[in-house]
Design an enzyme around this catalytic site. Structure first.
Site: not given
Lengths: 150, 409
Positions: B124, B201, B204, B227, B367
């Site tokens: 991302h 990261d 998600q 999220k 993104c």
């Protein structure tokens, strides 16, 4: 807010321009070139004009994006050839009026095929798509006017 | 393992009862942001109505309650990601805030000219641009792990990409654009063997799996609250204690100091050293409530349910003429995100047509422009699924795509 029926948006003429864009390709002897990009969606248009005195002798574009952005710029280029810079400017503002829901603009014969895009005004999130080519045109006109200053 | 009672889950998300363009909303954009369950909304409401005060400073009752709620959320989150020490969890504005924190507070002191930061093409933008900014300031070089035609990391050349100059490997746990689940454990082990630190990261990843930061082999782990059923504007950075202790503060202000002199100050201990100014207290409380909510349902049950909907969606989309699905073919390498294109209908047009039928998807580059470039496209349509989505939602998606086919023929 209720979205109006889709057939007011996806007119056949729009899909026809999307699939068979007019004046698409490089203009080798262009005098002004503007690259416009909508960073939100990634739609891109590179508009090239060849100016002769204060007239647009030729208009071409390359780009990619949704049916609305690509059909709009295709329709726009068909109307630019032979127009003065002032006439091109008023075409751009007439189209902007139509995007803001001006019904009179959507019946104006001078708008040619662009009238098929009148329905976009009812889809607020898509108005930017329809305006991308005109944003490029207005920037090109601005640069041309500056270049013409002594 | 118990099964997820989806009917009961759905009843707890008030937004799902919305009618959009005359049809019941089908929300397939959770990878952008999830909807919020009633317990999270109630926790936010209760905080504002009953406990609102600033944290860590007031002697009065409300400040005590606010502090307790804020620090309680930190503890909840720490447990949830397998951190042994709640002081290792720094509240941030989100994943982006967490990664930028590392790029500044760790990067500027530890990355020098000629050093390398290894990223992946799947990242991302929030796990690319902060490193580009750091590289510009330090003279470091960015390198990338490439992906194959299924959007999976190509790890054959990893040992060549990892050099003695590699200071950090930063990679996503799950690709937001394609749903690829990365083999983070393997990459992290090889990176650490090569002497590099590892930033994961988890924007998600934390949504779609049970996270254990130690098991992953991460040095830094970033996540976003919104999220995973929490509010926007809150997220967290987890880092190993000794790393956080060794790092300089990023932003200066109240809350992060020990004593302030005219020329220099000393810092509060972690995590407060990295939380300058009045924090997003309500956000943290909401995130804590989200973690509590998800824990009670059980991450294993949630993941199992998502897998069922994902399998059904992949089958359903495969049957629609003209649809091309991107990302790994194997369910084991995939999370509940499906990116696709459909003939010459542009993803924005697909999205408008679906929206007119009450189906919300995302269209665009997500993104992740490097991913789009890899596949030679500018955008995809993306349907993402979460604990409240059902097979019936997938049916509505497929029905909507038939309308796309009618218009674009």
């Amino acid at each position: 807010m209720e979205t109006p029926p889709l057939n007011s948006l996806y007119q056949q003429l729009i899909l026809e321009h999307y699939r068979n864009p007019r004046n698409r390709g490089e203009l080798p002897d262009g005098t002004v070139e503007v690259h416009m990009r909508n960073p939100v969606c990634g739609d891109e248009i590179r508009l090239q004009l060849r100016l002769h005195d204060d007239h647009i002798a030729e208009a071409r574009f390359v780009g990619h994006g949704c049916s609305i952005s690509q059909a709009s710029v295709s329709m726009m280029t068909t109307l630019l050839k032979g127009r003065s810079l002032d006439e091109a400017e008023s075409l751009a503002s007439r189209f902007t009026q139509m995007m803001h829901g001006d019904a009179e603009a959507s019946r104006d014969p001078s708008m040619g095929d662009l009238r098929a895009l009148a329905g976009v005004s009812k889809f607020p999130v898509r108005i930017k798509c329809a305006l991308l080519g005109f944003d490029a045109l207005q920037e090109a006109l601005k640069r041309s006017a500056k270049g013409a200053e002594p | 393992m118990h099964r997820l009672d989806v009917g009961r889950v759905r009843a707890e998300f008030p937004t799902l009862a919305e009618t959009v363009n005359g049809r019941p909303l089908v929300y397939l954009d959770s990878a952008a942001t999830s909807q919020k369950p009633q317990p999270v909304l109630d926790a936010l409401d209760a905080y504002w109505v009953h406990d609102n005060a600033n944290v860590h400073r007031g002697i009065h009752e409300l400040s005590r309650r606010a502090t307790e709620a804020y620090e309680g959320a930190r503890l909840e989150l720490a447990r949830w990601i397998g951190a042994s020490d709640a002081a290792e969890v720094v509240f941030t504005t989100g994943t982006t805030g967490a990664i930028n924190l590392v790029a500044h507070a760790w990067g500027l002191d530890n990355v020098r000219e000629g050093d390398e930061i290894l990223l992946t093409v799947l990242e991302h933008h929030s796990n690319i641009v902060p490193w580009q900014l750091l590289a510009r300031r330090t003279g470091a070089r960015l390198r990338y792990i490439e992906i194959d035609d299924q959007g999976r990391l190509i790890l054959d050349g990893l040992d060549h990409l990892l050099t003695e100059r590699t200071r950090l490997v930063a990679l996503g746990q799950v690709s937001n654009a394609l749903g690829t689940v990365n083999p983070v454990k393997e990459v992290a082990a090889r990176a650490r063997a090569a002497g590099a630190l590892v930033l994961v990261d988890g924007a998600q990843g934390a949504v779609h799996s049970r996270v254990d930061v130690h098991e992953l082999g991460a040095d830094f782990y970033a996540l976003s609250g919104h999220k995973m059923c929490g509010p926007t504007g809150i997220g967290a950075l987890w880092a190993r204690r000794e790393l956080l202790d060794s790092m300089s503060p990023w932003q200066g202000g109240g809350e992060m100091i020990h004593t302030v002199e005219r020329d220099m100050s000393s810092w509060a201990p972690v995590p407060h050293k990295f939380e300058a100014g009045t924090p997003n207290i309500a956000g943290a409380v909401g995130l804590g409530a989200a973690v509590e909510y998800l824990s009670a349902l059980g991450m294993d049950a949630i993941v199992e349910h998502e897998r069922d909907v994902l399998r059904y969606a992949l089958e359903g989309l495969a049957a629609v003429t003209g649809v091309r699905v991107y990302g790994p073919e194997s369910l084991d390498e995939r999370s509940a995100v499906v990116s696709f294109t459909m003939g010459d209908a542009h993803p924005h047009d697909i999205s408008t047509i679906l929206d007119s039928q009450g189906v919300a998807i995302r269209a665009g580059h997500h993104c992740a422009q490097l991913v789009m470039k890899h596949f030679g496209i500018s955008a995809t349509a993306r349907a993402s699924f979460y604990l409240y989505n059902t097979r019936a939602d997938v049916d509505r998606l497929v029905e909507g795509l038939e309308a796309v086919r009618t218009i674009f023929g």
